[in-house]
Motif scaffolding. Structure first.
Motif, PDB file in Angstrom:
ATOM      1  N   ALA A 158     -19.245 132.855 -31.069  1.00 14.58           N
ATOM      2  CA  ALA A 158     -17.877 132.484 -30.686  1.00 14.58           C
ATOM      3  C   ALA A 158     -17.557 131.064 -31.138  1.00 14.58           C
ATOM      4  CB  ALA A 158     -17.703 132.614 -29.180  1.00 14.58           C
ATOM      5  N   MET A 159     -18.507 130.148 -30.972  1.00 12.16           N
ATOM      6  CA  MET A 159     -18.284 128.774 -31.420  1.00 12.16           C
ATOM      7  C   MET A 159     -18.063 128.726 -32.927  1.00 12.16           C
ATOM      8  SD  MET A 159     -21.083 126.733 -29.059  1.00 12.16           S
ATOM      9  CE  MET A 159     -20.625 125.089 -29.679  1.00 12.16           C
ATOM     10  N   ALA A 160     -18.876 129.449 -33.685  1.00 15.40           N
ATOM     11  CA  ALA A 160     -18.718 129.478 -35.138  1.00 15.40           C
ATOM     12  C   ALA A 160     -17.375 130.078 -35.538  1.00 15.40           C
ATOM     13  CB  ALA A 160     -19.854 130.271 -35.772  1.00 15.40           C
ATOM     14  N   SER A 161     -16.839 130.953 -34.691  1.00 11.95           N
ATOM     15  CA  SER A 161     -15.557 131.599 -34.961  1.00 11.95           C
ATOM     16  C   SER A 161     -14.373 130.727 -34.576  1.00 11.95           C
ATOM     17  CB  SER A 161     -15.480 132.939 -34.208  1.00 11.95           C
ATOM     18  OG  SER A 161     -16.546 133.788 -34.587  1.00 11.95           O
ATOM     19  N   GLY A 162     -14.656 129.538 -34.045  1.00 14.41           N
ATOM     20  CA  GLY A 162     -13.587 128.627 -33.675  1.00 14.41           C
ATOM     21  C   GLY A 162     -12.887 128.987 -32.382  1.00 14.41           C
ATOM     22  N   VAL A 163     -13.611 129.634 -31.464  1.00 13.35           N
ATOM     23  CA  VAL A 163     -13.029 130.075 -30.197  1.00 13.35           C
ATOM     24  C   VAL A 163     -13.577 129.210 -29.066  1.00 13.35           C
ATOM     25  CG1 VAL A 163     -12.753 132.012 -28.601  1.00 13.35           C
ATOM     26  CG2 VAL A 163     -12.805 132.426 -31.068  1.00 13.35           C
ATOM     27  N   ALA A 164     -12.682 128.560 -28.324  1.00  9.65           N
ATOM     28  CA  ALA A 164     -13.101 127.768 -27.157  1.00  9.65           C
ATOM     29  C   ALA A 164     -13.850 128.671 -26.188  1.00  9.65           C
ATOM     30  CB  ALA A 164     -11.882 127.151 -26.480  1.00  9.65           C
ATOM     31  N   THR A 165     -14.948 128.154 -25.617  1.00  6.95           N
ATOM     32  CA  THR A 165     -15.894 128.968 -24.849  1.00  6.95           C
ATOM     33  C   THR A 165     -16.159 128.351 -23.482  1.00  6.95           C
ATOM     34  OG1 THR A 165     -16.959 129.797 -26.859  1.00  6.95           O
ATOM     35  CG2 THR A 165     -18.277 129.825 -24.842  1.00  6.95           C
ATOM     36  N   VAL A 166     -16.264 129.219 -22.479  1.00  5.23           N
ATOM     37  CA  VAL A 166     -16.689 128.795 -21.148  1.00  5.23           C
ATOM     38  C   VAL A 166     -17.968 129.548 -20.800  1.00  5.23           C
ATOM     39  CG1 VAL A 166     -16.097 128.624 -18.701  1.00  5.23           C
ATOM     40  CG2 VAL A 166     -14.302 128.361 -20.430  1.00  5.23           C
ATOM     41  N   ALA A 167     -19.027 128.809 -20.457  1.00  3.10           N
ATOM     42  CA  ALA A 167     -20.323 129.417 -20.151  1.00  3.10           C
ATOM     43  C   ALA A 167     -21.066 128.519 -19.177  1.00  3.10           C
ATOM     44  CB  ALA A 167     -21.139 129.617 -21.424  1.00  3.10           C
ATOM     45  N   PHE A 168     -22.103 129.061 -18.583  1.00  2.00           N
ATOM     46  CA  PHE A 168     -22.974 128.256 -17.731  1.00  2.00           C
ATOM     47  C   PHE A 168     -23.919 127.423 -18.594  1.00  2.00           C
ATOM     48  CE2 PHE A 168     -22.125 131.645 -14.429  1.00  2.00           C
ATOM     49  CZ  PHE A 168     -21.403 130.796 -13.584  1.00  2.00           C
ATOM     50  N   ALA A 197      -7.206 134.645 -12.191  1.00  2.00           N
ATOM     51  CA  ALA A 197      -6.705 133.288 -11.939  1.00  2.00           C
ATOM     52  C   ALA A 197      -5.869 132.797 -13.121  1.00  2.00           C
ATOM     53  CB  ALA A 197      -7.876 132.342 -11.680  1.00  2.00           C
ATOM     54  N   ILE A 198      -6.321 133.082 -14.342  1.00  2.00           N
ATOM     55  CA  ILE A 198      -5.568 132.701 -15.539  1.00  2.00           C
ATOM     56  C   ILE A 198      -4.202 133.376 -15.549  1.00  2.00           C
ATOM     57  CG2 ILE A 198      -5.483 133.038 -18.047  1.00  2.00           C
ATOM     58  CD1 ILE A 198      -8.538 132.562 -18.064  1.00  2.00           C
ATOM     59  N   GLN A 199      -4.156 134.642 -15.167  1.00  2.00           N
ATOM     60  CA  GLN A 199      -2.896 135.383 -15.184  1.00  2.00           C
ATOM     61  C   GLN A 199      -1.827 134.743 -14.301  1.00  2.00           C
ATOM     62  OE1 GLN A 199      -3.951 139.532 -14.302  1.00  2.00           O
ATOM     63  NE2 GLN A 199      -2.898 140.068 -16.203  1.00  2.00           N
ATOM     64  N   ARG A 200      -2.257 134.060 -13.259  1.00  3.30           N
ATOM     65  CA  ARG A 200      -1.268 133.437 -12.362  1.00  3.30           C
ATOM     66  C   ARG A 200      -0.549 132.284 -13.045  1.00  3.30           C
ATOM     67  NH1 ARG A 200      -5.160 135.154  -8.439  1.00  3.30           N
ATOM     68  NH2 ARG A 200      -6.386 133.237  -8.531  1.00  3.30           N
ATOM     69  N   VAL A 201      -1.188 131.641 -14.039  1.00  2.00           N
ATOM     70  CA  VAL A 201      -0.531 130.550 -14.774  1.00  2.00           C
ATOM     71  C   VAL A 201      -0.111 130.995 -16.169  1.00  2.00           C
ATOM     72  CG1 VAL A 201      -1.744 128.770 -13.479  1.00  2.00           C
ATOM     73  CG2 VAL A 201      -2.736 129.612 -15.614  1.00  2.00           C
ATOM     74  N   ALA A 260     -12.039 127.643 -17.101  1.00  2.00           N
ATOM     75  CA  ALA A 260     -11.258 128.674 -17.782  1.00  2.00           C
ATOM     76  C   ALA A 260      -9.759 128.419 -17.611  1.00  2.00           C
ATOM     77  CB  ALA A 260     -11.637 130.048 -17.247  1.00  2.00           C
ATOM     78  N   LEU A 261      -9.346 128.058 -16.406  1.00  2.66           N
ATOM     79  CA  LEU A 261      -7.933 127.773 -16.136  1.00  2.66           C
ATOM     80  C   LEU A 261      -7.442 126.575 -16.946  1.00  2.66           C
ATOM     81  CD1 LEU A 261      -7.615 128.258 -12.270  1.00  2.66           C
ATOM     82  CD2 LEU A 261      -6.239 129.389 -14.013  1.00  2.66           C
ATOM     83  N   TYR A 262      -8.252 125.546 -16.997  1.00  2.48           N
ATOM     84  CA  TYR A 262      -7.883 124.317 -17.712  1.00  2.48           C
ATOM     85  C   TYR A 262      -7.632 124.605 -19.189  1.00  2.48           C
ATOM     86  CZ  TYR A 262      -8.095 119.367 -19.060  1.00  2.48           C
ATOM     87  OH  TYR A 262      -7.798 118.130 -19.550  1.00  2.48           O
TER      88      TYR A 262
END
Length: 382
Positions: free
Chosen positions: A289-299, A223-227, A329-331
């Motif tokens: 990942a959060m400590a590494s400064g990477v935006a994260t998507v999780a349940f 889905a990300i690849q489409r945008v 993830a798309l947002y």
């Protein structure tokens, strides 16, 4: 104080349980305590090395490189009669773990267990939902034989109480923010992935296996690849599902198992971390990942329930809601400025999680255990 830690898995094996147990052991030692580690003997190892007690083990089916310990209640009773620990911590529910709890009970030693693996959810993820109730009963019987069950989140403590676990106590987790840091970002590594500074690197870190719900990573990325046609998906880890993913998706980048500083650099070099697993008791990689400064998507469960705030650090969506996961993830993928702001806020949110505090809490919990028959004070949550 003298503590014994019993575990079926330990480094150089790489998994969340092994790394967590080692951190607990090292934390107690840093506080001046003596720790006897009981674990399966690896090929070529001696039975005892210093304060380590190695017992017989066998390879674990379907998990290459992992072993489980055979029952050793008699050996442990003899060993602990001559050199009794002040408390025992049993980290795994395998044959060695069961026999360690029995040995501690027989000697009147205080013993805590740790729930690190959601066997009930593994049954569901592997299509064995009919066995989920049996898994709960087996886990409850094991953990209720101890004087306390240590868990990493409030959510899990409440769930276990609802399922009849008698003494679940929360022992929070921490993250090494010196190792896992935005400063580890490596432009040369991204170039190896085929990604320049302007492209989007979507990453997944963890065991590449069915219980990790990886089909949702693929759905979200497509889905990300489409945008964002420039996006690449980078997999960090190994597991039985890798070969099929690599065969079916030749555009994916696979980096294999990473350790230590190399793992930290891989995580920090990503732009968006997708973590759709529903089978974790915590999920250490979320806070890494959060400590590494990477935006994260999780349940919204495990580490994400404790630390990840929706819209502030990334996406924290209702458990099992695949549409919400993909939308989040798309947002984030479509807004570079928002994603960077979420990563920076995530780093700040976990900067106060100190491993030394976890060690102090663990120490206090073990010292406060009351064995059946009574000898110590009553256990109190850290």
């Amino acid at each position: 104080m003298h503590y014994a830690i019993v575990t079926e898995t330990y480094p150089p094996q790489v998994n969340g349980v092994a790394l967590t147990v080692r951190a607990l052991e090292q934390g107690l030692q840093a506080r001046g305590h003596r720790v006897t580690l009981v674990r399966p003997r690896q090929p070529g190892e001696r039975d005892t090395v210093g304060d380590a007690l190695h017992v017989a083990g066998l390879p674990l089916p379907l998990y290459s490189g992992l072993r489980f310990g055979l029952p050793a209640a008699g050996l442990l009773r003899r060993h602990w009669r001559g050199d009794a620990p002040d408390a025992v911590y049993v980290a795994t529910e395998g044959p060695l773990g069961w026999s360690a709890v029995r040995a501690a009970r027989a000697l009147g030693l205080p013993v805590a267990t740790g729930l690190h693996t959601r066997f009930d959810r593994y049954m569901r993820e592997y299509g064995l939902g009919a066995l989920e109730r049996i898994a709960w009963a087996w886990m409850r019987r094991f953990h209720n034989r101890g004087d306390a069950t240590l868990v990493p989140t409030r959510e899990l403590a409440a769930e276990l109480s609802a399922h009849g676990f008698k003494r679940p106590l929360r022992l929070p987790r921490a993250v090494d923010t010196h190792r896992f840091s935005p400063e580890r970002r490596d432009v040369a590594m991204r170039s190896q992935w085929g990604i320049d500074a302007r492209q989007l690197a979507v990453i997944h870190v963890g065991r590449i296996a069915p219980e990790k719900n990886l089909a949702l990573v693929v759905q979200a990325f497509r889905a990300i690849q489409r945008v964002r046609p420039d996006a690449r998906l980078v997999w960090i880890g190994e597991g039985p599902s890798r070969a099929a993913l690599q065969r079916e998706h030749p555009d994916f980048v696979f980096r294999g198992m990473q350790h230590g500083d190399a793992l930290a650099a891989h995580i920090a070099s990503g732009d968006l971390f997708l973590f759709p697993s529903r089978s974790e008791t915590f999920g250490n990689v979320t806070v890494e990942a959060m400590a590494s400064g990477v935006a994260t998507v999780a349940f919204d469960c495990g580490a994400a329930r404790e630390h990840l705030r929706h819209g502030l650090h990334g996406g924290c969506v209702p458990p099992g809601d695949a549409t919400a996961f993909i939308d989040a993830a798309l947002y984030l993928a479509s807004d570079d400025r928002l994603r960077a702001a979420c990563g920076a806020a995530a780093r700040r949110a976990v900067s106060g999680l100190r491993p030394a505090q976890v060690a102090a809490d663990f120490d206090a919990l073990l010292q406060g255990l009351t064995p059946r028959g009574g000898r110590h004070g009553s256990p109190a949550p850290a």
